[in-house]
Scaffold this active site. Structure first.
Site, PDB file in Angstrom:
ATOM      1  N   GLN A   1      -0.816   4.050  -1.862  1.00  0.00           N
ATOM      2  CA  GLN A   1      -1.728   2.956  -1.468  1.00  0.00           C
ATOM      3  C   GLN A   1      -1.316   1.667  -2.195  1.00  0.00           C
ATOM      4  OE1 GLN A   1      -3.561   6.162  -2.362  1.00  0.00           O
ATOM      5  NE2 GLN A   1      -3.017   6.630  -0.271  1.00  0.00           N
TER       6      GLN A   1
ATOM      7  N   ASP B   1       1.274   0.576   2.259  1.00  0.00           N
ATOM      8  CA  ASP B   1       2.297   0.470   3.315  1.00  0.00           C
ATOM      9  C   ASP B   1       3.329  -0.625   3.032  1.00  0.00           C
ATOM     10  OD1 ASP B   1       0.812   2.402   4.745  1.00  0.00           O
ATOM     11  OD2 ASP B   1      -0.434   0.833   5.602  1.00  0.00           O
TER      12      ASP B   1
ATOM     13  N   LYS C   1       6.981   1.453  -0.302  1.00  0.00           N
ATOM     14  CA  LYS C   1       7.265   2.039  -1.614  1.00  0.00           C
ATOM     15  C   LYS C   1       8.156   3.271  -1.512  1.00  0.00           C
ATOM     16  CE  LYS C   1       2.817   2.499  -2.329  1.00  0.00           C
ATOM     17  NZ  LYS C   1       2.296   1.765  -1.174  1.00  0.00           N
TER      18      LYS C   1
ATOM     19  N   GLY D   1       1.499   7.847   3.381  1.00  0.00           N
ATOM     20  CA  GLY D   1       2.580   8.250   4.278  1.00  0.00           C
ATOM     21  C   GLY D   1       3.804   7.447   3.921  1.00  0.00           C
ATOM     22  N   HIS D   2       4.799   8.102   3.360  1.00  0.00           N
ATOM     23  CA  HIS D   2       6.020   7.406   2.967  1.00  0.00           C
ATOM     24  C   HIS D   2       7.129   7.742   3.951  1.00  0.00           C
ATOM     25  CE1 HIS D   2       4.646   7.072  -1.505  1.00  0.00           C
ATOM     26  NE2 HIS D   2       4.095   6.185  -0.730  1.00  0.00           N
TER      27      HIS D   2
HETATM   28  P1  IMP Z   1      -9.124   6.900   2.417  1.00  0.00           P
HETATM   29  O1  IMP Z   1      -8.119   6.773   1.321  1.00  0.00           O
HETATM   30  O2  IMP Z   1      -8.708   7.828   3.508  1.00  0.00           O
HETATM   31  O3  IMP Z   1     -10.489   7.191   1.880  1.00  0.00           O
HETATM   32  O4  IMP Z   1      -9.252   5.454   3.116  1.00  0.00           O
HETATM   33  C1  IMP Z   1      -9.788   4.330   2.427  1.00  0.00           C
HETATM   34  C2  IMP Z   1      -9.047   3.063   2.838  1.00  0.00           C
HETATM   35  O5  IMP Z   1      -7.722   3.104   2.324  1.00  0.00           O
HETATM   36  C3  IMP Z   1      -8.895   2.881   4.335  1.00  0.00           C
HETATM   37  O6  IMP Z   1      -8.925   1.488   4.625  1.00  0.00           O
HETATM   38  C4  IMP Z   1      -7.508   3.407   4.628  1.00  0.00           C
HETATM   39  O7  IMP Z   1      -6.957   2.851   5.801  1.00  0.00           O
HETATM   40  C5  IMP Z   1      -6.781   2.942   3.392  1.00  0.00           C
HETATM   41  N1  IMP Z   1      -5.613   3.759   3.062  1.00  0.00           N
HETATM   42  C6  IMP Z   1      -5.604   4.988   2.504  1.00  0.00           C
HETATM   43  N2  IMP Z   1      -4.354   5.420   2.318  1.00  0.00           N
HETATM   44  C7  IMP Z   1      -3.546   4.432   2.743  1.00  0.00           C
HETATM   45  C8  IMP Z   1      -2.132   4.271   2.778  1.00  0.00           C
HETATM   46  O8  IMP Z   1      -1.342   5.122   2.347  1.00  0.00           O
HETATM   47  N3  IMP Z   1      -1.681   3.101   3.302  1.00  0.00           N
HETATM   48  C9  IMP Z   1      -2.512   2.122   3.737  1.00  0.00           C
HETATM   49  N4  IMP Z   1      -3.839   2.226   3.719  1.00  0.00           N
HETATM   50  C10 IMP Z   1      -4.355   3.376   3.229  1.00  0.00           C
END
Ligand code: IMP
Length: 430
Positions: free
Chosen positions: A225, A13, A16, A40-41
């Site tokens: 991420q 977040d 990017k 989510g961009h």
């Molecule tokens: P998962 O990727 O859904 O398995 O989540 C694993 C961890 O990564 C959790 O803490 C999510 O909140 C975090 N996470 C996954 N995708 C994002 C993102 O795009 N932005 C911020 N945190 C993310």
């Protein structure tokens, strides 16, 4: 322009999407290499807001080719929905501007069920996943039980694999109350129809991207991420399941490291994290709350409130190292505009049986990290002057420039871009 990898330096977040959108002007190809629709961009163009989860934000530009690489996990319905939503808003999406790797693994309905179930049984040790099935999909990939995009073109083999997986899953589902067993035929039919819809975009993307490199086209590698969510270099187990660091771009697209010219790390002017896990510079007070409100720190994918804190140089030093960063991009500088004083975390204080010490490097042991408290340095803010919307470095408030220069000096790499607002044009190139 050079071939550039864009990575998040914090917990995702970092903004990017906007930076990729801006750098796309000077690129020919924009390629995603890991993650899925957990990302989510948000991109704002002339007041119009687009939220993209799977498709690189380069799709919003004319004549750019977007690639979803083999390292990405694709929920086909999420991809179809995103394509249709873009088309409905007048953005053309065709084979000319979107290709999806044949080797990309597919998120299946059972991955979503397992993601939710695993979180539930973990109780207060839950990771706080996005619930999109990301972890279980990568688990199947690593355990060689995954279903890939290309499988949808091989119906007999696809059904066989699906049946084997669903037989396994159904045994597991028997232990979960109020969950019906899965029906292979139903899922098969649904996924075959997804395959038909996505067929125009499916491609040997490793060949396409290497051809583009050979022809001298410029590539923008779009990370999702962030470094601290990387499965190897993040705050394990509170991470996502993919390689979000720069190295992931190589395996996630099938390119060699020599094609990369620059690696830019994107950092917010402060820090945020969504989901569970350690976050040493987190602010649980009014300052944290005001960063959240002013910075609209709510997840683009799940809507969850993000945890907020000061900029953390221990985190950023780690990110510079493990990504080999050549430049930094600072986003959301404007969110600090009203701050009288700004703190930066310069180290962690940690006490154990040997006494108290200050750590400069990001600790790998979870109990150590959880026991760390931040050591801050305080600097004057630029309250009363605004960085919001400023588009040239010279016009930034003096103290804001000092903040940028402090970051450069501490990390030993240049800040190449500063973002001062949501809009595409609120940006400073240095
Ligand atoms: P998962 O990727 O859904 O398995 O989540 C694993 C961890 O990564 C959790 O803490 C999510 O909140 C975090 N996470 C996954 N995708 C994002 C993102 O795009 N932005 C911020 N945190 C993310």
């Amino acid at each position: 322009m050079a071939n550039i990898i864009i990575v998040g330096t914090q917990w995702g977040d970092e903004g990017k999407g906007k930076i990729v959108d801006c750098l796309t002007e000077k690129s020919n190809v924009v390629a995603r290499y890991q993650g899925g629709h957990n990302a989510g961009h948000t991109v704002v163009i002339g007041g119009d807001k687009f939220i993209l989860h799977l498709i690189p934000s380069g799709i919003l530009h004319k004549d750019k080719q977007c690639i979803i690489g083999n390292g990405v996990v694709v929920d086909p319905l999420a991809l179809i929905t995103e394509i249709e939503q873009l088309k409905a808003r007048g953005v053309p999406v065709t084979r000319d501007n979107l290709r999806v790797s044949k080797n990309a693994h597919l998120i299946m309905p059972y991955h979503v069920i397992l993601d939710g179930w695993k979180e539930k049984v973990k109780g207060n040790k839950k990771i706080g996943t996005t619930g999109r099935g990301i972890g279980p999909c990568y688990t199947d990939k690593a355990s060689r039980a995954g279903i890939r995009m290309l499988d949808l073109s091989w119906p007999i083999q696809f059904k066989e694999k699906l049946r084997a997986n669903i037989d396994d899953i159904n045994c597991m589902l028997e232990q979960i109350p109020n969950v019906d067993k899965l029906d292979t035929d139903k899922i098969y039919d649904t996924y075959i129809s997804y395959g038909e819809k996505l067929a125009p975009y499916v491609d040997d993307t490793d060949i396409t991207i290497n051809e583009a490199i050979k022809q001298g086209k410029t590539i923008l590698f779009e990370g999702a991420q962030g470094t601290l969510l990387d499965v190897d270099h993040g705050t394990y187990p509170y991470v996502t399941s993919s390689s979000a660091t720069a190295g992931g771009a190589m395996t996630g697209l099938g390119v060699g490291p020599k094609c990369v010219d620059e690696v830019y790390g994107v950092a917010k002017a402060y820090t945020t994290r969504v989901g569970e896990g350690p976050f040493p510079s987190e602010l649980l007070d009014n300052t944290g709350e005001s960063l959240r409100e002013k910075g609209a720190e709510y997840g683009a994918t799940t809507g969850r409130a993000r945890r907020c804190g000061w900029l953390d140089f221990v985190v950023l030093r780690h990110a510079v190292r493990v990504n080999g960063l050549t430049g930094l991009v600072i986003t959301k500088l404007d969110i600090l505009d009203d701050m009288e004083k700004i703190k930066v975390c310069v180290g962690y204080k940690y006490t154990d049986k040997n006494g108290e010490r200050q750590l400069k490097d990001f600790p790998k042991e979870l109990p150590v990290l959880e026991g760390c408290s931040p050591v801050y340095e305080e600097h004057d803010g630029w309250k009363g002057e605004a960085s919001a919307g400023v588009r040239s470095y010279d016009k930034l408030p003096k103290k804001a420039k000092a903040y940028i220069e402090l970051i450069e000096k501490t990390l030993g790499i240049p800040v190449v871009i500063v973002s001062t607002g949501q809009d595409r044009d609120d940006i400073i190139y240095r």
